[in-house]
Write an enzyme that holds these catalytic residues in place. Structure first.
Site, mmCIF file in Angstrom:
data_model
loop_
_atom_site.group_PDB
_atom_site.id
_atom_site.type_symbol
_atom_site.label_atom_id
_atom_site.label_comp_id
_atom_site.label_asym_id
_atom_site.label_seq_id
_atom_site.Cartn_x
_atom_site.Cartn_y
_atom_site.Cartn_z
ATOM 1 N N ARG A 1 11.411 -1.607 10.790
ATOM 2 C CA ARG A 1 10.422 -1.046 11.706
ATOM 3 C C ARG A 1 10.320 -1.936 12.943
ATOM 4 O O ARG A 1 10.387 -3.156 12.815
ATOM 5 C CB ARG A 1 9.054 -0.987 11.013
ATOM 6 C CG ARG A 1 8.859 0.234 10.174
ATOM 7 C CD ARG A 1 7.621 0.160 9.334
ATOM 8 N NE ARG A 1 6.402 -0.242 10.032
ATOM 9 C CZ ARG A 1 5.187 -0.201 9.491
ATOM 10 N NH1 ARG A 1 5.040 0.236 8.257
ATOM 11 N NH2 ARG A 1 4.135 -0.589 10.168
ATOM 12 N N LYS B 1 0.831 -1.218 0.000
ATOM 13 C CA LYS B 1 0.000 0.000 0.000
ATOM 14 C C LYS B 1 0.861 1.262 0.000
ATOM 15 O O LYS B 1 0.638 2.165 -0.779
ATOM 16 C CB LYS B 1 -0.867 0.105 1.275
ATOM 17 C CG LYS B 1 -1.871 -0.943 1.507
ATOM 18 C CD LYS B 1 -2.751 -0.574 2.707
ATOM 19 C CE LYS B 1 -2.041 -0.476 4.044
ATOM 20 N NZ LYS B 1 -1.517 -1.729 4.582
ATOM 21 N N ARG C 1 -9.217 2.181 8.858
ATOM 22 C CA ARG C 1 -8.905 0.792 9.185
ATOM 23 C C ARG C 1 -10.055 0.133 9.932
ATOM 24 O O ARG C 1 -10.013 -1.071 10.187
ATOM 25 C CB ARG C 1 -7.683 0.760 10.084
ATOM 26 C CG ARG C 1 -6.395 0.310 9.408
ATOM 27 C CD ARG C 1 -5.323 0.390 10.454
ATOM 28 N NE ARG C 1 -4.151 -0.364 10.206
ATOM 29 C CZ ARG C 1 -3.029 0.126 9.682
ATOM 30 N NH1 ARG C 1 -2.997 1.354 9.246
ATOM 31 N NH2 ARG C 1 -1.971 -0.629 9.592
ATOM 32 N N ARG D 1 11.295 -6.085 4.896
ATOM 33 C CA ARG D 1 11.056 -4.658 4.642
ATOM 34 C C ARG D 1 12.013 -3.764 5.436
ATOM 35 O O ARG D 1 12.291 -4.008 6.595
ATOM 36 C CB ARG D 1 9.614 -4.350 5.018
ATOM 37 C CG ARG D 1 9.237 -2.903 4.957
ATOM 38 C CD ARG D 1 7.769 -2.737 4.800
ATOM 39 N NE ARG D 1 7.012 -2.974 6.011
ATOM 40 C CZ ARG D 1 5.689 -2.871 6.074
ATOM 41 N NH1 ARG D 1 4.996 -2.585 4.983
ATOM 42 N NH2 ARG D 1 5.059 -3.075 7.197
ATOM 43 N N ARG E 1 -0.461 -8.331 13.708
ATOM 44 C CA ARG E 1 -1.048 -7.283 12.855
ATOM 45 C C ARG E 1 -1.965 -7.902 11.802
ATOM 46 O O ARG E 1 -2.990 -7.322 11.437
ATOM 47 C CB ARG E 1 0.053 -6.443 12.213
ATOM 48 C CG ARG E 1 0.687 -5.507 13.243
ATOM 49 C CD ARG E 1 2.019 -4.965 12.784
ATOM 50 N NE ARG E 1 1.916 -4.156 11.601
ATOM 51 C CZ ARG E 1 2.918 -3.952 10.742
ATOM 52 N NH1 ARG E 1 4.089 -4.519 10.932
ATOM 53 N NH2 ARG E 1 2.734 -3.184 9.698
#
Ligand code: AMP
Length: 221
Positions: free
Chosen positions: A156, A13, A88, A125, A167
């Site tokens: 992160r 996204k 969300r 990532r 998540r």
């Protein structure tokens, strides 16, 4: 151009929203980025959300809605925006409907990717510690520094395997009902996010153009 990018963590996204927004001259508004900046700056809001974010939970609707209302009122958001990570929850989606003025339709694109692929991607990532840009957004993958600003690339704190799985659970539980909320709309589209980023980008351009009743050739940069 008022676009909502929906999809689980790792669906791409942020990367797609960044590029799409740049190509259309509108801001990308990422609630995750706004919150990470607040945590890094040690503001009161940052302190309040740090633990929730680190455990992969969702920050309360009231706080997020306040942030987004304020951001959408800024001059640069008047001609449109790409929303990344908001809404969300169904209450957040309802508020968004109430603040848009109807001058241009809200386009909702859901990026779909299988769970195993999401976990694999999120573990790999990296983002820029200085400007927050995803390494993949500007081709920094494989380099030590961000191509945008030269900052160091880091993982992160919520991209560890345990937190990703949490998540994803939160996504399916809290965010999935939004699909039911949006999915009857003529401006709702699904894009296959398991493809290479360039192909996802093309599919996104086509999806948005079709949702807006336009020729995709007229939209792409
Ligand atoms: P993201 O960068 O979109 O993956 O967001 C990172 C984290 O920020 C999420 O796991 C949540 O803890 C929090 N967050 C971001 N956007 C929202 C939102 N719209 N509602 C609630 N929490 C959010």
């Amino acid at each position: 151009m008022k676009l909502v990018m929906m999809g689980p963590p790792g669906a791409g996204k942020g990367t797609q929203a960044e590029r799409f927004a740049r190509e259309h001259g509108v801001p990308k508004i990422s609630t995750g980025e706004i919150l990470r900046e607040a945590v890094a700056a040690g503001t009161e809001m940052g302190k309040a959300v740090k633990a929730v974010m680190e455990h992969g939970g969702l920050v309360g609707d009231d706080l997020i809605i306040g942030i987004v209302r304020e951001r959408l009122a800024q001059p640069d958001a008047q001609a449109g925006y790409v929303l990344d990570g908001f809404p969300r929850t169904v209450p957040q989606a309802r508020v968004l409907d109430s603040v848009i003025d109807g001058s241009c339709p809200l386009v909702i694109v859901e990026i779909q990717v299988p769970d195993d692929e999401l976990v694999r991607r999120v573990r790999l990532r990296r983002i820029c510690a200085r400007c927050g840009t995803a390494a993949s957004a500007f081709g920094s993958v494989g380099t030590a520094v961000c191509r945008e600003c030269g900052g160091a690339l880091v993982q992160r704190s919520d991209d560890t395997e345990d937190v990703i799985r949490e998540r994803l659970k939160v996504y399916w539980r809290e965010t999935r009902p939004m699909i039911a909320y949006y999915h009857e709309r003529p401006t709702y589209r699904v894009v296959n996010g398991a493809l290479a980023p360039e192909k996802v980008r093309d599919a996104l351009v086509t999806a948005v153009a079709s949702a807006m009743g336009r020729d995709p050739g007229a939209q792409s940069a």
